[in-house]
Write a protein that holds these residues in place. Structure first.
Motif, short mmCIF file in Angstrom:
data_model
loop_
_atom_site.label_atom_id
_atom_site.label_comp_id
_atom_site.label_asym_id
_atom_site.label_seq_id
_atom_site.Cartn_x
_atom_site.Cartn_y
_atom_site.Cartn_z
N ALA A 333 10.83 0.72 -14.14
CA ALA A 333 10.97 2.18 -14.18
C ALA A 333 11.32 2.73 -12.80
O ALA A 333 12.14 3.65 -12.68
N PHE A 334 10.72 2.16 -11.75
CA PHE A 334 11.07 2.58 -10.39
C PHE A 334 12.54 2.29 -10.10
O PHE A 334 13.26 3.13 -9.56
N SER A 335 12.97 1.09 -10.45
CA SER A 335 14.36 0.70 -10.19
C SER A 335 15.35 1.57 -10.96
O SER A 335 16.38 1.99 -10.43
N LEU A 336 15.04 1.85 -12.22
CA LEU A 336 15.91 2.71 -13.03
C LEU A 336 16.04 4.10 -12.41
O LEU A 336 17.13 4.68 -12.38
N THR A 337 14.94 4.63 -11.92
CA THR A 337 14.96 5.96 -11.31
C THR A 337 15.82 5.97 -10.06
O THR A 337 16.63 6.89 -9.85
N ALA A 356 9.71 -4.58 4.03
CA ALA A 356 10.80 -4.53 5.01
C ALA A 356 11.82 -5.63 4.78
O ALA A 356 12.97 -5.55 5.21
N GLU A 357 11.39 -6.70 4.08
CA GLU A 357 12.29 -7.84 3.87
C GLU A 357 13.06 -7.74 2.55
O GLU A 357 14.22 -8.12 2.47
N VAL A 358 12.39 -7.24 1.49
CA VAL A 358 13.00 -7.19 0.16
C VAL A 358 13.28 -5.74 -0.18
O VAL A 358 12.36 -4.98 -0.49
N LYS A 359 14.56 -5.33 -0.13
CA LYS A 359 14.89 -3.92 -0.29
C LYS A 359 14.69 -3.45 -1.73
O LYS A 359 14.59 -2.25 -1.98
N GLY A 360 14.60 -4.35 -2.69
CA GLY A 360 14.43 -3.94 -4.07
C GLY A 360 13.01 -3.52 -4.41
O GLY A 360 12.77 -2.98 -5.49
N GLN A 361 12.07 -3.77 -3.49
CA GLN A 361 10.68 -3.42 -3.76
C GLN A 361 10.42 -1.99 -3.32
O GLN A 361 10.34 -1.69 -2.13
N ILE A 362 10.30 -1.11 -4.31
CA ILE A 362 10.11 0.31 -4.02
C ILE A 362 8.92 0.83 -4.83
O ILE A 362 8.49 0.21 -5.80
N TYR A 363 8.43 1.98 -4.39
CA TYR A 363 7.32 2.66 -5.07
C TYR A 363 7.66 4.14 -5.14
O TYR A 363 8.02 4.76 -4.13
N ILE A 364 7.59 4.72 -6.34
CA ILE A 364 7.89 6.14 -6.54
C ILE A 364 6.63 6.81 -7.06
O ILE A 364 6.27 6.65 -8.24
N PRO A 365 5.90 7.53 -6.20
CA PRO A 365 4.60 8.08 -6.60
C PRO A 365 4.67 8.95 -7.85
O PRO A 365 3.81 8.83 -8.74
N GLY A 366 5.65 9.83 -7.94
CA GLY A 366 5.74 10.72 -9.10
C GLY A 366 5.87 9.98 -10.41
O GLY A 366 5.19 10.29 -11.40
N ILE A 367 6.75 8.97 -10.45
CA ILE A 367 6.94 8.17 -11.66
C ILE A 367 5.69 7.36 -11.96
O ILE A 367 5.26 7.23 -13.11
N ASN A 368 5.06 6.81 -10.91
CA ASN A 368 3.88 5.98 -11.09
C ASN A 368 2.75 6.74 -11.77
O ASN A 368 2.16 6.27 -12.76
N TYR A 369 2.45 7.94 -11.27
CA TYR A 369 1.32 8.69 -11.84
C TYR A 369 1.66 9.28 -13.19
O TYR A 369 0.77 9.44 -14.05
N ALA A 370 2.93 9.60 -13.42
CA ALA A 370 3.33 10.07 -14.75
C ALA A 370 3.13 8.96 -15.78
O ALA A 370 2.63 9.20 -16.90
N LEU A 371 3.52 7.73 -15.43
CA LEU A 371 3.33 6.59 -16.33
C LEU A 371 1.83 6.33 -16.56
O LEU A 371 1.41 6.03 -17.68
#
Length: 647
Positions: A333-337, A356-371
């Protein structure tokens, strides 16, 4: 904020010449390491389906009687579903439709939109809306998968003792809250143990199933598709309804394609054919074999395979496996957003890069708490995995059908397959997809409406944002002053010049940006160097640094700078400027000022958009993440120039 967003999907340029994207793991990693990682990420959802798939066929309001015909029929349907849909469709065909190494429905859409064929406007619009809706359905899947997976794992406690029943829902909520609260720490640390845990999971469920098959080897007759035919002959329409429960065995199949870029085609195929698929089939057949001799185990056939002394350890292992399955959906869901933002379908949101090494690892607080809130509401509302299963399946089957349709379009318009070659396999895939979707329509009022509602809301947000951006751009640049005329004017009427560099961000590669005109009008001065920066979305997952920039030297100390970013990347303006400095752009970071436009939107204009869509777009625009933070620009280097615009 029109002057600082990359262009929308319909107007984005084709990928720059020579742009390539080879996932770092595929270049440097070994197949065995990638295969282990794939087991920990790709197969969490489909790997935990044995917890509830067989159970739902023989329990609940749509269940069939537990007799030999139905048991052999269900086993046969599960075998051929996994074989046709997952092994042949995804592993054999769909996984080949990569976009510079990346997979997923947005990657497939980008592949089609970037094809040399000029698609008819209606077909292009249909493809875009279909891709958006397919992606939106995955958000619904991201809500239900953690809920049903963790809840079904916890229900193993009830098998051990009735006294545990009151604690199942509270424990499920605690696990879910802990899972979502840990997201901000990233998955790099816990990800190292995902692979080995899933290896243990698959070996365990394979061993449990194999033992039961040895007790009733006649269940292997279900490999014959005739038993599936007999099942439908005996149950008629009711058998078609039960197909909506059988489909639970292939939920998560889309992940094999979506996570292609992380692990590569070879690793995914090896892990599926070598471990995941055989283990799943052995466990499913083992459950059906158990029910042949012990119909009383139908309450929870998965845990019925487990010897009593191992029941509590198995509940623990199941819970860990379902957490892994949930993690994959949340990360998805983070990646799709992130992709939707960069393709111009979504407003900016706050994105945190957790590695810092793997750019695909992200966290989106708004999406996380909505889920998290949505998952907790589902668990507290349905309280049982069997009831929640009524909401599961519609999103998955609809996404699979849309993927098949987009694959057909790619075969015809991208790879130039003749219709006689492209149509037969896609027709077979659609036969299964449409059948599963039709069977799941019976679940619509049992909870299936939840995923469709989530998908419709997300699609409305995405399409309204895209349409609003187009209308905003049209108004901003309707009377755009040609840049040549502007430069000629300041040559005739020189302005005061100050030291340093001014960067004006604009979505157009033509004309003088409105922010530049406002700046000159109000301040009557210019910096020594002026850069007109445009961020463009390319039809590829990522763009190599050597292909990222295009610099055009203009008169009077002006420069036109265009920076391309793939849809798997987050634009970073300071890095782009440093890269431009390497190519000769005069730049001193401490003497550089960024000028951004900020519009106040009024909804009483003459735009053809419906009023409610104007209001929604204006609301999203007001609440979008700060552009300086999103693009990585130091806040103390930003000047915002506002304007009122009537939509």
């Amino acid at each position: 904020m029109a002057d600082s967003l990359s262009d929308t999907a319909d107007s984005r340029p084709k990928s720059p010449e020579g742009a390539t994207h080879l996932p770092a793991n595929n270049v440097h990693g070994k197949t065995a390491f990638l295969a282990l990682g794939a087991l920990g990420v790709v197969y969490g959802d489909i790997g935990t389906s044995p917890l509830y798939a067989v159970r739902e066929c023989f329990n609940g309001m749509h269940a069939v009687a537990m007799n030999d015909v139905n048991l052999f029929g269900v086993a046969s349907l599960i075998f051929w579903s996994l074989t046709i849909v997952v092994t042949i469709k995804y592993v054999g065909f769909i996984i080949k439709a990569d976009n510079r190494g990346e997979g997923g429905i947005f990657a497939l859409l980008g592949l089609i939109l970037g094809s040399p064929d000029q698609l008819k406007p209606r077909l292009r619009t249909a493809m875009v809306v279909g891709g958006i809706f397919g992606a939106a359905l995955l958000y619904g899947d991201g809500i239900i998968t953690p809920s049903i997976s963790v809840l079904s794992a916890m229900e193993g406690l009830e098998v051990a003792t009735e006294a545990a029943k009151p604690f199942i829902v509270p424990l499920t909520c605690i696990v879910l809250v802990a899972l979502f609260l840990l997201q901000k720490r990233g998955t790099s640390g816990i990800g190292n143990v995902f692979g080995p845990v899933m290896v243990l999971w698959f070996l365990t469920i394979a061993a449990l199933g194999s033992w039961e098959i040895l007790q009733s080897p006649r269940i292997l007759r279900a490999l014959n598709p005739w038993h599936a035919w007999e099942f439908f002959s005996a149950n008629h329409l009711h058998g078609f309804v039960v197909l909506g429960s059988v489909v639970l065995c292939i939920t998560g199949g889309e992940a094999l394609y979506a996570d292609l870029g992380h692990f590569g085609r070879r690793a995914i195929r090896i892990t599926w054919l070598g471990l995941a698929c055989p283990a799943l089939l052995l466990n499913y057949f083992g459950q059906c074999a158990l029910l042949l001799n012990h119909p009383d185990a139908g309450f929870h056939p998965f845990y019925g395979l487990v010897p009593s002394p191992a029941l509590y350890p198995m509940v623990a292992l199941s819970t860990i496996a379902t957490v892994i399955a949930s993690q994959a959906l949340i990360s998805g869901a983070f990646s799709l957003t992130q992709q939707a933002i960069h393709l111009g379908f979504s407003p900016r949101v706050h994105i945190v890069h957790t590695s810092a090494e793997v750019k695909g690892q992200i966290y989106i607080p708004g999406i996380n708490y909505a889920l998290m809130i949505a998952c907790l509401v589902l668990v507290l509302s349905f309280r049982e995995s069997s009831r929640l299963a009524g909401a599961y399946g519609l999103a998955v089957t609809a996404t699979m059908g849309l993927t098949s349709a987009l694959y057909l379009a790619a075969a015809i318009h991208v790879w130039r397959w003749p219709l006689w070659k492209a149509l037969p396999p896609v027709a077979l895939f659609l036969l299964f997809d449409v059948s599963y979707f039709g069977a799941n329509l019976f679940k619509l009022f049992d909870g299936g409406w939840i995923t469709l509602l989530v998908a419709l809301l997300v699609t409305t947000v995405f399409t309204s944002w895209r349409k609003g951006r187009e209308e905003l751009k049209r108004q901003l640049f309707a009377g755009l002053l040609p840049l040549d005329a502007f430069l000629a004017d300041i040559e005739r009427h020189p302005l005061a010049r100050v030291r340093g560099t001014a960067v004006f961000m604009t979505i157009s590669v033509e004309g003088a940006p409105p922010t530049l005109l406002h700046h000159v009008k109000h301040n009557q001065m210019l910096h020594e160097h002026v850069v007109l920066l445009t961020l463009q979305a390319a039809d590829v997952p990522a763009v190599a640094d050597e292909d990222r920039l295009r610099i055009e030297h203009l008169p009077s100390g002006f420069y036109r700078l265009v920076a391309w970013y793939g849809y798997m990347e987050t634009p970073n303006v300071p890095k782009a400027m440093r890269l431009a400095a390497c190519f000769g752009l005069p730049l001193e970071p401490t003497k550089t000022t960024f000028y951004l436009g900020r519009e106040t939107l009024l909804t009483n204009g003459k735009s053809p958009m419906w009023h409610w869509r104007k209001a929604l777009f204006a609301f999203m625009s007001r609440n979008a993440a700060n552009p300086a933070g999103y693009f990585g620009i130091p806040p103390n280097r930003v000047v915002e120039l506002g304007a009122q615009i009537r939509l």
